[in-house]
Design a protein around this motif. Sequence first.
Motif, short mmCIF file in Angstrom:
data_model
loop_
_atom_site.label_atom_id
_atom_site.label_comp_id
_atom_site.label_asym_id
_atom_site.label_seq_id
_atom_site.Cartn_x
_atom_site.Cartn_y
_atom_site.Cartn_z
N SER A 75 0.84 -1.19 0.00
CA SER A 75 0.00 0.00 0.00
C SER A 75 0.88 1.25 0.00
N GLN A 76 2.06 1.11 0.54
CA GLN A 76 2.98 2.25 0.50
C GLN A 76 3.53 2.47 -0.91
N ILE A 78 1.96 1.65 -3.61
CA ILE A 78 0.82 2.18 -4.35
C ILE A 78 0.68 3.68 -4.14
N ARG A 79 0.94 4.07 -2.92
CA ARG A 79 0.86 5.48 -2.59
C ARG A 79 1.80 6.28 -3.48
N GLY A 80 3.01 5.78 -3.63
CA GLY A 80 3.98 6.43 -4.49
C GLY A 80 3.51 6.43 -5.93
N GLU A 82 0.45 6.26 -7.02
CA GLU A 82 -0.70 7.15 -7.16
C GLU A 82 -0.24 8.60 -7.26
N GLU A 83 0.71 8.94 -6.40
CA GLU A 83 1.19 10.32 -6.38
C GLU A 83 1.85 10.71 -7.70
N LEU A 86 -0.75 10.84 -10.60
CA LEU A 86 -1.61 12.02 -10.53
C LEU A 86 -0.84 13.25 -11.02
N VAL A 92 -5.23 6.13 -11.32
CA VAL A 92 -4.83 4.76 -11.02
C VAL A 92 -6.04 3.84 -10.94
N GLU A 294 7.86 4.30 -1.50
CA GLU A 294 7.24 5.32 -2.34
C GLU A 294 8.11 5.60 -3.56
#
Lengths: 335, 335
Positions: A75-76, A78-80, A82-83, A86, A92, A294
């Motif tokens: 999930s971390q 993914i966070r990267g 996604e950022e 975007l 995503v 990330e």
Amino acid sequence: MATIQDVARDAGVSTATVSRVFSAPELVLEPTRLKVMESVTRLGYEPNFAAKSLRTLRTEKILVTVPDISNPFFSQVIRGVEEAALAAGYSVLLGDTRHEEAREEQYAAMFRRKEADGLIFLGHRLPDVLAEMVAAKGARTPIVNGCEFRPGLAVSSAHIDNEGAAAEVVEYLYGLGHTRVGVVTGPLASPISSDRLAGVLSAAQRHGRTSALRIAVGDFSIESGVRQAGELLDEPGRPTAIFCFSDEMAMGALEAIRQRGLRCPDDVSLVGFDDIRFAQYLEPKLTTVSQPMEQIGHEVVRLLLDILADRASALQNVTLPHRLVVRASTGPPPV
Amino acid sequence: MATIQDVARDAGVSTATVSRVFSAPELVLEPTRLKVMESVTRLGYEPNFAAKSLRTLRTEKILVTVPDISNPFFSQVIRGVEEAALAAGYSVLLGDTRHEEAREEQYAAMFRRKEADGLIFLGHRLPDVLAEMVAAKGARTPIVNGCEFRPGLAVSSAHIDNEGAAAEVVEYLYGLGHTRVGVVTGPLASPISSDRLAGVLSAAQRHGRTSALRIAVGDFSIESGVRQAGELLDEPGRPTAIFCFSDEMAMGALEAIRQRGLRCPDDVSLVGFDDIRFAQYLEPKLTTVSQPMEQIGHEVVRLLLDILADRASALQNVTLPHRLVVRASTGPPPV
DNA sequence: GTTATCGATGATTTCGATTACATCGGAGCG
DNA sequence: CGCTCCGATGTAATCGAAATCATCGATAAC
């Protein structure tokens, strides 16, 4: 919802002009632009995405498949992703494959249907239909692998040096004086596990301690950590240090250690892998290998964007830096 | 990639027939269907998603916005959402808003652009443009709220009884003999926090112990748990029990307790909230309120699908069951 | 035997934007 | 002064599938 025709009629221009106001404003005269924009706001117009996508053959979406979204490591990452996505104007599409091939293929079909411009997969398997695409289009195929690296797949990737990191951990444990080291791996089908295991073995070999290694195969889950570490601890000639290939399994190992009335690190040293946010709040604070999660996410998006922008000529397999973070769960072996 | 025309030509039928083979196979004769299917496989045809979407005005996507994907609570809810969505033939567009309004609005715009058929938001804010849509279309607006419940928003939702659960925790602590209870809340702007605080206050009032309550406002992060619980512990008349509104903050509180040389639960009892996977592997195992995270995800999708299928006439605010899970981090106060 | 009906399939329009190409008026140039 | 060129805008084809309506042959009904 208003369409581009409505706006064109309302503003007294052609649809082409309205379109240009959005995609190439420098081609349209300021007064015209303002007139159009006024109609746009008045009618609450938003370009229809499907129509645009059909015409341009672009979706501005990235499909990301992940074996388990509830895993903090992923999930971390993914966070990267996604950022970075975007920031580049992409959104995503998330696919949680739950380690199941059927779901992987479901998402592969989505990709073939052109529901996304690119695919980032964080697992280690690439469904056949996608492998065919890669075989056909080579390095220009907008598919990138994150976290893992399997040369045979012929896709670009971003990951750490898993083999080197694992070797480092074992060297560190030997340096503390440990001789009997237990290892809890992940499923060996994934390079992430087999590479780390290779690192472990090569370090052991360098020190002539291969025979004192104990290997147990887990599945990265907490529960498998409890189970596999428990088995290692119950064997005769108990290891004085356990190296788990994920922090979650290390959490399980910690539990197994406690269940047996042992103390960490006094009786058994423990090392995890990933450095998830929780690692430093365990008791004892967990020694682990920190992965730039990330950053892996960012990098993998960068690789994909390069392919999409046709800037990528050859495969790139990027190795990002890891770091052994020594905390309180490791120490010298008991005397 | 082959188009429907290619298949039609190859199979010697019209595009309408090919289309029917996919969307209404019962309307086409078996031999024809087989002939078409053969061409489909031979040419490797997959219906183009954008074209289909443009014609049908449906995307078969659900946009899910979440304040922080790396939070295990949310990632577990997302898992449930993803599962239920996939089962219904929808895929998930993920939006990590990072608690930032700007990003929330970015995703709101995506939704208005019709990039998704429905929106599930797991935060507590609803951007203005969306609130307008709700005001215009009422209960038929395909927007659903998960985890939180704010009556004013006028959208359906699925959540637990936060007020009741929090009251239960405080009652439980009083039952153990605690009188001085500290509470670490989340940001009070979110109903999730204010409802729980209301529950805490009402329980305290029932027992005439309002003045012995200590409230600290955190932000659900581990670090804020360390900080806020630390402050509570440092005040004169230290609380003998601390109730954190998230397990992550409880992890932080545990750290604060240890930093001060105190023991949990001997010196300070600790209760968390959510029952994330890690709660039962902390030392001591954490007493907490279990939320049915995946079920919330399922339910929220069900509510949305009802709206999309036009089966929903009125707003539904579903309360799912919670459960106080007593583990080792709570006990009677020190004597 | 004629006609209404129905099942299977085809022809064609449509969804809403992008974009190549056409148009038109004015500026610049010889 | 006439021609070219260019900038601003319009016209219309196009993307690929879905869906409406038309067609056609066969069957059933009377």
